[in-house]
Write an enzyme that holds these catalytic residues in place. Structure first.
Site: not given
Length: 389
Positions: A8, A90, A179, A238, A377
């Site tokens: 990742n 990912r 996500h 963000r 994940e």
């Protein structure tokens, strides 16, 4: 038995896990932090609570990939690099091009790279690592697992924007989200906990990057992130939702290019931009500074807006699921969000919330169940790689 490495990659960190499959045993769990910065840190947990940790200055993308593989060998997790049978990466944006986990070849990595317009701070870095790892392990198959796949089921009413429909079709403009691997995993876990696959859920992946999704019977119905991961709730750096007219406005006022404004919205906004101090919730919660408090209140406010909106869209929900770094570890955020949803019958148990144990957090009187589910994940990714080998 096979060893599958899950990667990742981010702009300033490289996270990785080595699994022994099909047993799903984690052989090593590592991270390289502060890439291209002073005081880069390498951490690998392995064995019976053993940990390797080392600090170096200015570890580059190239050297971080080499360190990841070299240190796995040095600490004895693998004897040879050839012990690794497959690698899963990912990837945030798959656009309309990729609908499932895909074995990577030259054309695939080029397409991933080209989707940098949709995920500018993700896809280019992820493609870079795929190329670097291929130079080190050219014979090992690499796979791309896309966040966007989970959101392909979003109905058109929620997937597209109110722009000319022919442009939507021509340029594949829609809500791609982020996500997705996490939201898919949370949906599956919630179904197991609640012993039903016929559920209406709102899943909250709250971290430095944060997104909220609504699911019906295991499929995504809506999600907060949009055409790019910048959209949605306020995040660490963000902005979340902004009026698009701010782009030309700041181009004129600040003499920036469009890309410069978008970079500001991605990297200098959110909690960091509002507080002027930090993008980390822990830093903001430890001070009485007015702007820090404002940043926290705005974060909770945006999470509540989306969560309540999705419950309305779903015409009620069976459960709200908290996850992600903030969702899993910040009891104040969970308490605040649930308290502000009390008018919907949401009631969190203060003692259970404080204990922070995975599972149910609601009181006996709550009309909507509240679950704390640590996301995984990497486990979802390694299962997908094995299924596609």
């Amino acid at each position: 038995m096979s060893k599958i490495l899950i990667v990742n990659a981010g702009s300033s960190s490289l996270k990785f896990k080595l699994f022994d499959m099909p047993a799903e045993t984690v052989l090593a769990d590592g991270e390289i932090e502060r890439i291209n910065l002073p005081g880069s840190i390498i951490k690998i947990k392995y064995g019976d609570h053993q940990e390797f940790k080392e600090t170096q200055d200015n570890i580059t993308y190239q050297s971080s990939a080499h360190l990841m593989l070299t240190e796995l060998k040095n600490i004895g997790i693998i004897q040879h690099l050839s012990d690794i049978d497959a690698i899963g990466n990912r990837i945030v944006a798959g656009d309309h091009i990729f609908s499932k986990t895909t074995k990577i070849d030259q054309s695939v990595v080029e397409k991933i790279e080209s989707l940098g317009e949709i995920a500018p701070i993700h896809n280019p870095i992820e493609a870079k690592y795929i190329r670097i790892i291929h130079t080190i392990l050219p014979q090992v198959a690499q796979y791309a697992i896309f966040d966007s796949v989970f959101f392909r089921d979003i109905p058109e009413i929620n997937a597209i924007y109110s722009i000319p429909y022919d442009l939507t079709q021509k340029y594949h403009i829609q809500r791609y989200g982020e996500h997705g691997i996490s939201h898919g995993y949370l949906t599956q876990q919630a179904s197991e906990i609640l012993k039903s696959d016929q559920l209406k859920l709102v899943t909250l992946h709250l971290g430095s990057g944060a997104s909220i999704a609504a699911e019906i019977n295991g499929k995504c119905f809506d999600t907060s992130m949009g055409f790019t991961p910048m959209n949605g709730v306020t995040m660490g750096t963000r902005s979340g939702n902004v009026d698009p007219a701010l782009v030309p406005y700041f181009m004129k006022r600040l003499n920036l290019s469009a890309e410069g404004v978008i970079k500001m919205f991605n990297e200098q906004s959110g909690l960091l931009g509002i507080s002027g101090k930090s993008s980390d919730m822990r830093d903001l919660e430890s001070t009485d500074d007015r702007q820090a408090k404002l940043a926290l209140d705005i974060f909770v406010n945006r999470v509540v807006k989306y969560t309540a909106g999705y419950i309305a869209e779903l015409n009620g929900a069976d459960a709200i699921v908290f996850s992600g770094g903030i969702g899993e570890h910040d009891e104040w955020v969970r308490q605040e969000v649930c308290d502000r949803l009390a008018y919907l019958g949401v009631e969190i148990d203060t003692d259970l919330n404080h204990q922070q144990q995975p599972g149910h957090l609601e009181t006996a009187n709550s009309k909507i169940q509240i679950l704390l589910i640590p996301t995984n994940e990497e486990l979802a990714m390694v299962r997908s790689v094995q299924a596609n080998q």
